[in-house]
Design a protein around this motif. Structure first.
Motif, PDB file in Angstrom:
ATOM      1  N   ASP A 144      28.689  15.108  33.612  1.00 35.17           N
ATOM      2  CA  ASP A 144      28.720  15.700  34.945  1.00 35.17           C
ATOM      3  C   ASP A 144      27.916  16.994  34.994  1.00 35.17           C
ATOM      4  O   ASP A 144      27.239  17.288  35.978  1.00 35.17           O
ATOM      5  N   SER A 145      27.987  17.776  33.907  1.00 33.74           N
ATOM      6  CA  SER A 145      27.213  19.014  33.886  1.00 33.74           C
ATOM      7  C   SER A 145      25.717  18.719  33.849  1.00 33.74           C
ATOM      8  O   SER A 145      24.907  19.521  34.330  1.00 33.74           O
ATOM      9  N   ASP A 146      25.339  17.563  33.285  1.00 36.25           N
ATOM     10  CA  ASP A 146      23.936  17.146  33.268  1.00 36.25           C
ATOM     11  C   ASP A 146      23.533  16.447  34.561  1.00 36.25           C
ATOM     12  O   ASP A 146      22.337  16.185  34.773  1.00 36.25           O
ATOM     13  N   GLY A 147      24.529  16.107  35.377  1.00 33.40           N
ATOM     14  CA  GLY A 147      24.240  15.430  36.637  1.00 33.40           C
ATOM     15  C   GLY A 147      23.800  13.989  36.471  1.00 33.40           C
ATOM     16  O   GLY A 147      23.024  13.474  37.295  1.00 33.40           O
ATOM     17  N   VAL A 148      24.295  13.299  35.440  1.00 35.03           N
ATOM     18  CA  VAL A 148      23.894  11.915  35.203  1.00 35.03           C
ATOM     19  C   VAL A 148      25.134  11.034  35.050  1.00 35.03           C
ATOM     20  O   VAL A 148      26.225  11.518  34.717  1.00 35.03           O
ATOM     21  N   PRO A 149      24.992   9.724  35.276  1.00 33.31           N
ATOM     22  CA  PRO A 149      26.126   8.812  35.102  1.00 33.31           C
ATOM     23  C   PRO A 149      26.406   8.516  33.639  1.00 33.31           C
ATOM     24  O   PRO A 149      25.658   8.946  32.743  1.00 33.31           O
ATOM     25  N   VAL A 150      27.469   7.762  33.412  1.00 30.27           N
ATOM     26  CA  VAL A 150      27.864   7.330  32.068  1.00 30.27           C
ATOM     27  C   VAL A 150      27.956   5.811  32.075  1.00 30.27           C
ATOM     28  O   VAL A 150      28.473   5.205  33.025  1.00 30.27           O
ATOM     29  N   TYR A 151      27.471   5.220  31.008  1.00 30.03           N
ATOM     30  CA  TYR A 151      27.440   3.758  30.895  1.00 30.03           C
ATOM     31  C   TYR A 151      28.076   3.350  29.568  1.00 30.03           C
ATOM     32  O   TYR A 151      27.957   4.056  28.560  1.00 30.03           O
ATOM     33  N   LEU A 152      28.758   2.204  29.569  1.00 33.79           N
ATOM     34  CA  LEU A 152      29.343   1.673  28.340  1.00 33.79           C
ATOM     35  C   LEU A 152      29.488   0.168  28.454  1.00 33.79           C
ATOM     36  O   LEU A 152      29.375  -0.409  29.540  1.00 33.79           O
ATOM     37  N   GLU A 153      29.737  -0.456  27.306  1.00 34.67           N
ATOM     38  CA  GLU A 153      30.081  -1.872  27.259  1.00 34.67           C
ATOM     39  C   GLU A 153      31.403  -2.033  26.517  1.00 34.67           C
ATOM     40  O   GLU A 153      31.693  -1.272  25.592  1.00 34.67           O
ATOM     41  N   THR A 154      32.180  -3.020  26.933  1.00 29.52           N
ATOM     42  CA  THR A 154      33.368  -3.390  26.179  1.00 29.52           C
ATOM     43  C   THR A 154      33.439  -4.896  26.118  1.00 29.52           C
ATOM     44  O   THR A 154      33.076  -5.595  27.070  1.00 29.52           O
ATOM     45  N   MET A 155      33.862  -5.405  24.991  1.00 30.33           N
ATOM     46  CA  MET A 155      34.027  -6.842  24.817  1.00 30.33           C
ATOM     47  C   MET A 155      35.485  -7.246  24.954  1.00 30.33           C
ATOM     48  O   MET A 155      35.822  -8.420  24.822  1.00 30.33           O
ATOM     49  N   ASN A 156      36.329  -6.277  25.240  1.00 30.53           N
ATOM     50  CA  ASN A 156      37.767  -6.526  25.347  1.00 30.53           C
ATOM     51  C   ASN A 156      38.197  -6.298  26.790  1.00 30.53           C
ATOM     52  O   ASN A 156      38.228  -5.161  27.267  1.00 30.53           O
ATOM     53  N   SER A 157      38.543  -7.351  27.493  1.00 29.66           N
ATOM     54  CA  SER A 157      38.912  -7.233  28.908  1.00 29.66           C
ATOM     55  C   SER A 157      40.152  -6.362  29.103  1.00 29.66           C
ATOM     56  O   SER A 157      40.354  -5.807  30.187  1.00 29.66           O
ATOM     57  N   ALA A 158      40.969  -6.215  28.062  1.00 30.80           N
ATOM     58  CA  ALA A 158      42.165  -5.371  28.170  1.00 30.80           C
ATOM     59  C   ALA A 158      41.801  -3.906  28.365  1.00 30.80           C
ATOM     60  O   ALA A 158      42.648  -3.115  28.797  1.00 30.80           O
ATOM     61  N   ASN A 159      40.558  -3.519  28.072  1.00 32.31           N
ATOM     62  CA  ASN A 159      40.139  -2.128  28.218  1.00 32.31           C
ATOM     63  C   ASN A 159      39.686  -1.784  29.634  1.00 32.31           C
ATOM     64  O   ASN A 159      39.493  -0.607  29.947  1.00 32.31           O
ATOM     65  N   LEU A 160      39.499  -2.791  30.485  1.00 34.90           N
ATOM     66  CA  LEU A 160      38.892  -2.530  31.790  1.00 34.90           C
ATOM     67  C   LEU A 160      39.741  -1.589  32.637  1.00 34.90           C
ATOM     68  O   LEU A 160      39.225  -0.654  33.256  1.00 34.90           O
ATOM     69  N   GLY A 161      41.040  -1.822  32.681  1.00 30.65           N
ATOM     70  CA  GLY A 161      41.909  -0.970  33.488  1.00 30.65           C
ATOM     71  C   GLY A 161      41.879   0.476  33.027  1.00 30.65           C
ATOM     72  O   GLY A 161      41.904   1.406  33.842  1.00 30.65           O
ATOM     73  N   TYR A 162      41.808   0.686  31.715  1.00 28.42           N
ATOM     74  CA  TYR A 162      41.761   2.041  31.167  1.00 28.42           C
ATOM     75  C   TYR A 162      40.524   2.769  31.674  1.00 28.42           C
ATOM     76  O   TYR A 162      40.607   3.895  32.181  1.00 28.42           O
ATOM     77  N   PHE A 163      39.363   2.153  31.538  1.00 23.02           N
ATOM     78  CA  PHE A 163      38.136   2.816  31.958  1.00 23.02           C
ATOM     79  C   PHE A 163      38.045   2.956  33.480  1.00 23.02           C
ATOM     80  O   PHE A 163      37.484   3.938  33.980  1.00 23.02           O
ATOM     81  N   GLU A 164      38.596   2.006  34.198  1.00 24.94           N
ATOM     82  CA  GLU A 164      38.576   2.115  35.664  1.00 24.94           C
ATOM     83  C   GLU A 164      39.352   3.326  36.142  1.00 24.94           C
ATOM     84  O   GLU A 164      39.021   3.931  37.168  1.00 24.94           O
ATOM     85  N   ARG A 165      40.381   3.731  35.405  1.00 31.67           N
ATOM     86  CA  ARG A 165      41.138   4.929  35.790  1.00 31.67           C
ATOM     87  C   ARG A 165      40.293   6.199  35.673  1.00 31.67           C
ATOM     88  O   ARG A 165      40.624   7.217  36.290  1.00 31.67           O
ATOM     89  N   PHE A 166      39.207   6.133  34.918  1.00 31.96           N
ATOM     90  CA  PHE A 166      38.304   7.270  34.792  1.00 31.96           C
ATOM     91  C   PHE A 166      37.067   7.140  35.689  1.00 31.96           C
ATOM     92  O   PHE A 166      36.117   7.905  35.540  1.00 31.96           O
ATOM     93  N   GLY A 167      37.103   6.190  36.599  1.00 28.66           N
ATOM     94  CA  GLY A 167      36.021   6.056  37.564  1.00 28.66           C
ATOM     95  C   GLY A 167      34.950   5.048  37.204  1.00 28.66           C
ATOM     96  O   GLY A 167      33.952   4.937  37.932  1.00 28.66           O
ATOM     97  N   PHE A 168      35.108   4.310  36.119  1.00 30.55           N
ATOM     98  CA  PHE A 168      34.124   3.287  35.758  1.00 30.55           C
ATOM     99  C   PHE A 168      34.322   2.034  36.611  1.00 30.55           C
ATOM    100  O   PHE A 168      35.447   1.696  36.998  1.00 30.55           O
TER     101      PHE A 168
END
Length: 227
Positions: A180-204
């Protein structure tokens, strides 16, 4: 008893942390879809995942100061009273409880030097015949990443004994704040669908799903800059 959330703050990992980083990431990911695909043998998967994590962290991210850790004091340092007879007077090393490996917008933490150093180790881990398939999969992942400048979260893992203590969230928030201080987005990959809810809580949000029967299903997520 698991460690509490009073573990030390997020700090940049050093080469001395690489064994701890590898141990944590190996324990965190050994049963995930990607290691299961890379290392089908149940008896050796944990050790191979630890070794793979050491290669990625030690050859790529840590030397370029693109890795972060949360540590807690070693158990021995919390004992009260005099040390037992014969014990060394040296202070015990802190224990890595969580680690995050990042790629900055301005360049990759890997590249030709990383590949030259790591390829023999990778071939030994996955087997020479499996290398072309792994390279094709990594190429698919690279092709899916956004062209715009972004921070890339390569790996984020917490030691199972530290889950629920906020270690992973602290590491993730520190990286998001930097992006955020750099003014750029963040990107990641996950192969575990169980992680999706966790990352969505952080705005992904999921921006692409790779569904190819040859590879583990892969979810590509993006979080826009809050700046």
């Amino acid at each position: 008893m698991p460690p509490t959330s009073t573990a030390e703050a997020v700090r940049t990992a050093t080469m001395n942390d690489v064994p701890g980083v590898a141990r944590v990431l190996g324990r965190a990911f050994a049963n995930d879809p990607l290691p299961r695909w890379l290392f089908p043998d149940d008896d050796t998967r944990m050790a191979r995942t630890v070794r793979l994590s050491a290669i990625v962290a030690g050859f790529g991210h840590v030397p370029r100061e693109n890795a972060a850790v949360v540590v807690s004091p070693a158990a021995a340092s919390r004992r009260s009273g005099p040390p037992p007879p014969g014990a060394s007077g040296a202070a015990p090393s802190p224990v890595v409880r969580g680690a995050a490996l990042w790629k900055p917008p301005e360049g990759a933490p890997t590249g030709a030097p990383f590949l030259v150093r790591s390829l023999p180790h990778l071939a030994a881990l996955v087997g020479p015949r499996h290398i072309p398939e792994v390279v094709r999969y990594l190429g698919e992942l690279a092709h899916s990443r956004p062209e715009e400048p972004h921070w890339y979260l390569s790996m984020l893992g917490t030691d199972p004994v530290a889950r629920g203590t906020g270690v992973g969230s602290r590491l993730l928030r520190a990286g998001l704040a930097r992006a955020d201080s750099d003014g750029v987005p963040v990107y990641l990959e996950t192969m575990n669908s169980a992680n999706l809810g966790y990352f969505e809580r952080f705005g992904f949000r999921v921006v692409r799903v790779l569904n190819d029967a040859r590879y583990p299903s892969t979810y590509c997520l993006m979080r826009g800059s809050a700046a």
